[in-house]
Design a protein around this motif. Structure first.
Motif, PDB file in Angstrom:
ATOM      1  N   ARG A 186       0.842  -1.205   0.000  1.00  0.00           N
ATOM      2  CA  ARG A 186       0.000   0.000   0.000  1.00  0.00           C
ATOM      3  C   ARG A 186       0.871   1.246   0.000  1.00  0.00           C
ATOM      4  N   ARG A 187       0.552   2.172  -0.919  1.00  0.00           N
ATOM      5  CA  ARG A 187       1.271   3.445  -0.967  1.00  0.00           C
ATOM      6  C   ARG A 187       0.655   4.418   0.036  1.00  0.00           C
ATOM      7  N   THR A 188       1.483   5.262   0.598  1.00  0.00           N
ATOM      8  CA  THR A 188       0.996   6.279   1.524  1.00  0.00           C
ATOM      9  C   THR A 188       0.203   7.329   0.768  1.00  0.00           C
ATOM     10  N   GLN A 189      -0.987   7.651   1.258  1.00  0.00           N
ATOM     11  CA  GLN A 189      -1.836   8.623   0.588  1.00  0.00           C
ATOM     12  C   GLN A 189      -1.286  10.036   0.775  1.00  0.00           C
ATOM     13  N   THR A 190      -1.577  10.871  -0.208  1.00  0.00           N
ATOM     14  CA  THR A 190      -1.143  12.262  -0.130  1.00  0.00           C
ATOM     15  C   THR A 190      -2.064  13.088   0.746  1.00  0.00           C
TER      16      THR A 190
ATOM     17  N   GLU B 111       6.961   9.440  -5.532  1.00  0.00           N
ATOM     18  CA  GLU B 111       6.851   9.043  -4.129  1.00  0.00           C
ATOM     19  C   GLU B 111       7.619  10.011  -3.230  1.00  0.00           C
ATOM     20  N   ALA B 112       8.782  10.457  -3.691  1.00  0.00           N
ATOM     21  CA  ALA B 112       9.619  11.354  -2.882  1.00  0.00           C
ATOM     22  C   ALA B 112       9.004  12.738  -2.717  1.00  0.00           C
ATOM     23  N   LYS B 113       8.003  13.056  -3.549  1.00  0.00           N
ATOM     24  CA  LYS B 113       7.322  14.347  -3.435  1.00  0.00           C
ATOM     25  C   LYS B 113       6.139  14.303  -2.471  1.00  0.00           C
ATOM     26  N   ASN B 114       5.767  13.108  -2.032  1.00  0.00           N
ATOM     27  CA  ASN B 114       4.641  12.931  -1.114  1.00  0.00           C
ATOM     28  C   ASN B 114       5.124  13.163   0.316  1.00  0.00           C
TER      29      ASN B 114
ATOM     30  N   ASN C 164       3.853  12.649   3.025  1.00  0.00           N
ATOM     31  CA  ASN C 164       3.494  11.605   3.980  1.00  0.00           C
ATOM     32  C   ASN C 164       4.242  10.297   3.737  1.00  0.00           C
ATOM     33  N   SER C 165       5.066  10.267   2.710  1.00  0.00           N
ATOM     34  CA  SER C 165       5.806   9.050   2.375  1.00  0.00           C
ATOM     35  C   SER C 165       7.034   8.902   3.267  1.00  0.00           C
ATOM     36  N   PRO C 166       7.409   7.662   3.585  1.00  0.00           N
ATOM     37  CA  PRO C 166       8.634   7.459   4.378  1.00  0.00           C
ATOM     38  C   PRO C 166       9.899   7.873   3.640  1.00  0.00           C
ATOM     39  N   ILE C 167       9.829   8.102   2.320  1.00  0.00           N
ATOM     40  CA  ILE C 167      11.019   8.560   1.598  1.00  0.00           C
ATOM     41  C   ILE C 167      10.831   9.986   1.078  1.00  0.00           C
ATOM     42  N   TYR C 168      10.013  10.771   1.778  1.00  0.00           N
ATOM     43  CA  TYR C 168       9.788  12.159   1.375  1.00  0.00           C
ATOM     44  C   TYR C 168      11.117  12.912   1.279  1.00  0.00           C
ATOM     45  N   GLU C 169      11.347  13.548   0.131  1.00  0.00           N
ATOM     46  CA  GLU C 169      12.531  14.345  -0.183  1.00  0.00           C
ATOM     47  C   GLU C 169      13.820  13.526  -0.215  1.00  0.00           C
ATOM     48  N   LYS C 170      13.686  12.205  -0.262  1.00  0.00           N
ATOM     49  CA  LYS C 170      14.876  11.368  -0.370  1.00  0.00           C
ATOM     50  C   LYS C 170      15.431  11.454  -1.792  1.00  0.00           C
ATOM     51  N   ASN C 171      16.725  11.357  -1.948  1.00  0.00           N
ATOM     52  CA  ASN C 171      17.385  11.473  -3.242  1.00  0.00           C
ATOM     53  C   ASN C 171      17.024  10.296  -4.148  1.00  0.00           C
TER      54      ASN C 171
END
Length: 766
Positions: A347-351, A517-520, A522-529
């Motif tokens: 499941r993907r994290t919702q925005t 995904e990195a732009k979300n 609420n995602s665990p990889i928010y702003e990750k490279n």
């Protein structure tokens, strides 16, 4: 890497994987010797299925070795098929398809997506990219022959079609099952292996389950109660229960009190559906309707579940909506023992950005039918090919489906497919649909590809994860479906892609997914490279790389280092029998994506459709009503080419009640002539009290007697195609879903065993 193996002797290897042939996702123990499947049985160590296996699982042995299964691309040359290389096939596709797109636009290409796609990891992961690249609005699928009403009602009520409410079967004490036959289907929009055992456990713990169906199915025979219902009147029955809840002060929203919008609107529209009014129409006594409603409302752990029979009728979306309305009004939605929402590993994290329902954003060209969740009704496919002018479908791509057999008024669709200028099929058989193609791209054996049920773990009654490596290596001269899709994407591109197409397009796709995904926030990889994440995934390619990514950003994932003990594909590989991630838990607040942030109990589109339902209260027909039926050994039409699934007594028979049989002078074994607006067929008769008087029943998927197919076993067990009788002009007007149940037909004794010798005597109506 192969699945876990153990040496039984020096020549037999044991492999573990999940079955990809239906929604049950049963664990398999597959014994192989070299490139041969020796034996298949249920995996007793699978935490979900615990050794259960139906005949379809064993049929993988015959499917793998089926001589009719295509292994090389085919190109049509005149009336003949020629085997070709993959390069020749893709070159032919680009040469013929690009000019159509350039001259007539991207919407001149129609696409049909078949049911097996959702059982295929590679196709599920790579199909969205292909469809975005193609850009056509003319997308059709098996969903509009089956389940789109349930998806649409969930889109309206909960903000997403992925938020389907799943019965908590293992913990409920009271189950009302409408138009569903899970002992034959193995569950549908309810992934739950061994439904017979689960329903028996419900009864053994003192629970009760009731079946509402015009056929006394194998499931109905195990139920505590079975009630016949007149086909097409399910919405009346459901509204009768809703009326009872309000009239007898039985509404109890429980923990949902502050999360529901529209209760007053539901109360208002239910006033006209008192059980005393709807009972005679649907064939269920008013007191029975009230009794079931009371028991539902007063049992702490209770659930209403509806499936195929509720969707494939003129009020399919209304039925799907009312089932969830009932579960909400009785406090059983998002509640243990009621209906709940899964928390799958991918499941993907919702925005958290609310969005409008994906509905009616565009319309079909001929009938102006509304788009639903990005696709158009398959019932409109033939006319979209036949029509002339802007938007006409001139090229067609079928993928893992057989609409020429499974769509309504199949004779019209077959004639329409003959008219397309160019057709491509991705399929493992030369069947009733692919025989119309100009190029057929073969699919590998299910045992030659890896597997993960990314769709059905989102519908499971428990949170489950199970990865299955391929049992056999894919031969070098073959391509997996995901590779085929990447090459098709390149073939339709306006620029020719040089070099290694598979690697180039695959890398571009996953980079875009990671970037999104990195732009979300609420995602665990928010702003990750993005490059850094790619580097942590690059030991894998294709579906495995994507699956690893989705698992790692999912609710149980390692979150690329933030949760070191979390789930990854490597962890799953260390659990060859699968992982049980726990029972379903209340999570409505995490699921809702409606603009209001609440459950929309009274969507305006569905409230407006109630007037159409009221109009049926005074309608009457003298025809028989035709309904379908399921069989444990027959999920898709191609299964009829496997001897283990067609052996025994002929199952393609017209079920007829003894009272009706006597009146129209038919006996068991007679050939009946069955006629509807769209056509007529002959079929042998079986007389049984397992159908309601006035109802006849035929199974789907048969009719393997068309020229040009290569299905030798199926041709010997051809049967009759029920979809010659179903009508593409009659649909659920909200969702566009085909009406495959409640079809008006006339029945009489056939004059001879072939339709060609039937006289024009007046056909007897019911």
């Amino acid at each position: 890497m192969k699945s876990e193996t153990s040496k039984v002797d020096q020549s037999i290897t044991v492999n573990y994987r999940t079955c990809p042939l239906c929604e049950a996702t049963c664990g398999l123990e597959i014994h192989t010797k070299g490139q041969e499947v020796v034996h298949i049985k249920g995996d007793k160590l699978d935490p979900f299925s615990r050794g259960y296996l139906c005949p379809k699982g064993y049929s993988l042995k015959e499917l793998h070795s089926d001589p009719d299964r295509l292994t090389k691309p085919l190109i049509r040359r005149g009336e003949n098929w020629q085997e070709a290389s993959w390069e020749e096939a893709f070159s032919e596709i680009r040469m013929k398809l690009r000019p159509i797109i350039e001259n007539d636009g991207k919407h001149a290409v129609g696409v049909y997506l078949g049911n097996p796609i959702v059982h295929n990891l590679g196709l599920m992961l790579y199909m969205p990219m292909f469809l975005r690249s193609l850009g056509t609005k003319n997308i059709f699928s098996a969903s509009t022959l089956d389940q789109i009403p349930k998806q649409l009602s969930s889109e309206f009520m909960f903000g997403s079609d992925s938020n389907l409410s799943i019965p908590d079967i293992d913990r409920t004490d009271y189950l009302v099952m409408i138009g569903a036959n899970p002992l034959a289907s193995n569950g549908s929009l309810m992934t739950a292996p061994n439904m017979r055992g689960r329903l028996k456990s419900l009864q053994e713990r003192g629970g009760k389950f009731i079946v509402i169906d015009p056929v006394r199915t194998v499931t109905a025979k195990q139920a505590d109660e079975h009630h016949f219902i007149r086909p097409g009147t399910d919405a009346l029955f459901l509204f009768g229960m809703v009326h009872t809840f309000f009239a007898e002060n039985l509404v109890n929203l429980g923990h949902l009190t502050d999360s529901v919008h529209g209760v007053e609107d539901i109360e208002k529209v239910s006033r006209d559906f008192a059980p005393e009014l709807v009972g005679p129409k649907c064939g269920i006594p008013a007191e029975t309707i009230r009794s079931i409603a009371r028991e539902l409302a007063t049992t702490p752990k209770a659930v209403v579940y509806g499936r195929m029979g509720t969707c494939t009728q003129q009020f399919g979306t209304m039925n799907s909506w009312l089932i969830d309305v009932i579960n909400v009004l009785t406090g059983h939605l998002d509640s243990e023992g009621g209906v709940m929402f899964t928390n799958p590993a991918t499941r993907r994290t919702q925005t958290k950005k609310a969005r409008k329902p994906r509905y009616n954003r565009f319309q079909s060209a001929v009938r102006n039918l509304p788009e639903v969740l990005g696709e158009l009704p398959t019932s409109s496919l033939a006319e979209e090919i036949e029509s002339s002018g802007p938007g006409q479908i001139k090229a067609f791509i079928s993928m893992a489906g057989n609409p020429a057999l499974s769509a309504p008024n199949s004779e019209r669709l077959n004639k329409a497919l003959e008219k397309v200028e160019f057709m491509v099929s991705l399929d493992c058989y030369l069947n009733e649909t692919t025989r119309h193609a100009d190029v057929i791209l073969p699919a590998p054996s299910p045992l030659e590809r890896s597997h993960y049920d990314i769709t059905f773990y989102s519908l499971a009654i428990r949170n489950i994860a199970h990865y299955s490596p391929a049992v056999f290596d894919l031969p070098k001269e073959h391509k997996d479906e995901w590779e085929t899709l990447l090459h098709l994407t390149a073939a339709i591109s306006d620029q020719e892609i040089k070099g290694d197409i598979t690697q180039t397009v695959d890398d571009v796709m996953i980079k875009e997914i990671i970037k999104h995904e990195a732009k979300n926030e609420n995602s665990p990889i928010y702003e990750k490279n993005v490059v850094e994440v790619m580097g942590l995934l690059n030991e894998r390619r294709g579906p495995e790389r994507l699956l690893d990514f989705y698992l790692r950003v999912g609710p149980y994932g390692d979150h690329f280092g933030k949760n070191p003990d979390g789930l990854t594909l490597a962890v799953l590989k260390d659990h060859p029998h699968g992982m049980d991630l726990g029972a379903l838990q209340p999570r409505i607040k995490d699921s809702l994506q409606t603009p209001s942030g609440k459950i929309e109990l009274a969507p305006s589109v569905l409230i407006a459709d109630v007037d159409r339902l009221k109009e049926t209260m005074n309608s009457h027909s003298d025809h028989f009503l035709l309904v379908g039926r399921r069989d444990l050994r027959s999920n898709n039409s191609w299964m009829h080419n496997l001897p283990v699934l067609v052996k025994g007594e002929d199952r393609c028979k017209l079920w007829l009640h003894p009272v009706d049989a006597k009146r129209i002078k038919l006996q068991a074994g007679d050939q009946a002539l069955v006629q509807s607006r769209t056509g007529q067929i002959e079929v042998p008769v079986q007389i049984t009290e397992d159908v309601m008087p006035g109802i006849v029943s035929l199974p789907h998927g048969w009719g393997h007697n068309l020229p040009g197919i290569r299905l030798h076993v199926a041709e010997q067990n051809a049967g009759s195609n029920v979809n010659i009788l179903t009508d593409e002009q009659v649909i659920d007007t909200v969702s566009g879903n085909a009406v495959l149940n409640g079809v008006p037909v006339r029945v009489e004794k056939a004059v001879d065993t072939s339709i060609g010798s039937v006289t024009t005597n007046a056909l007897q109506e019911k």
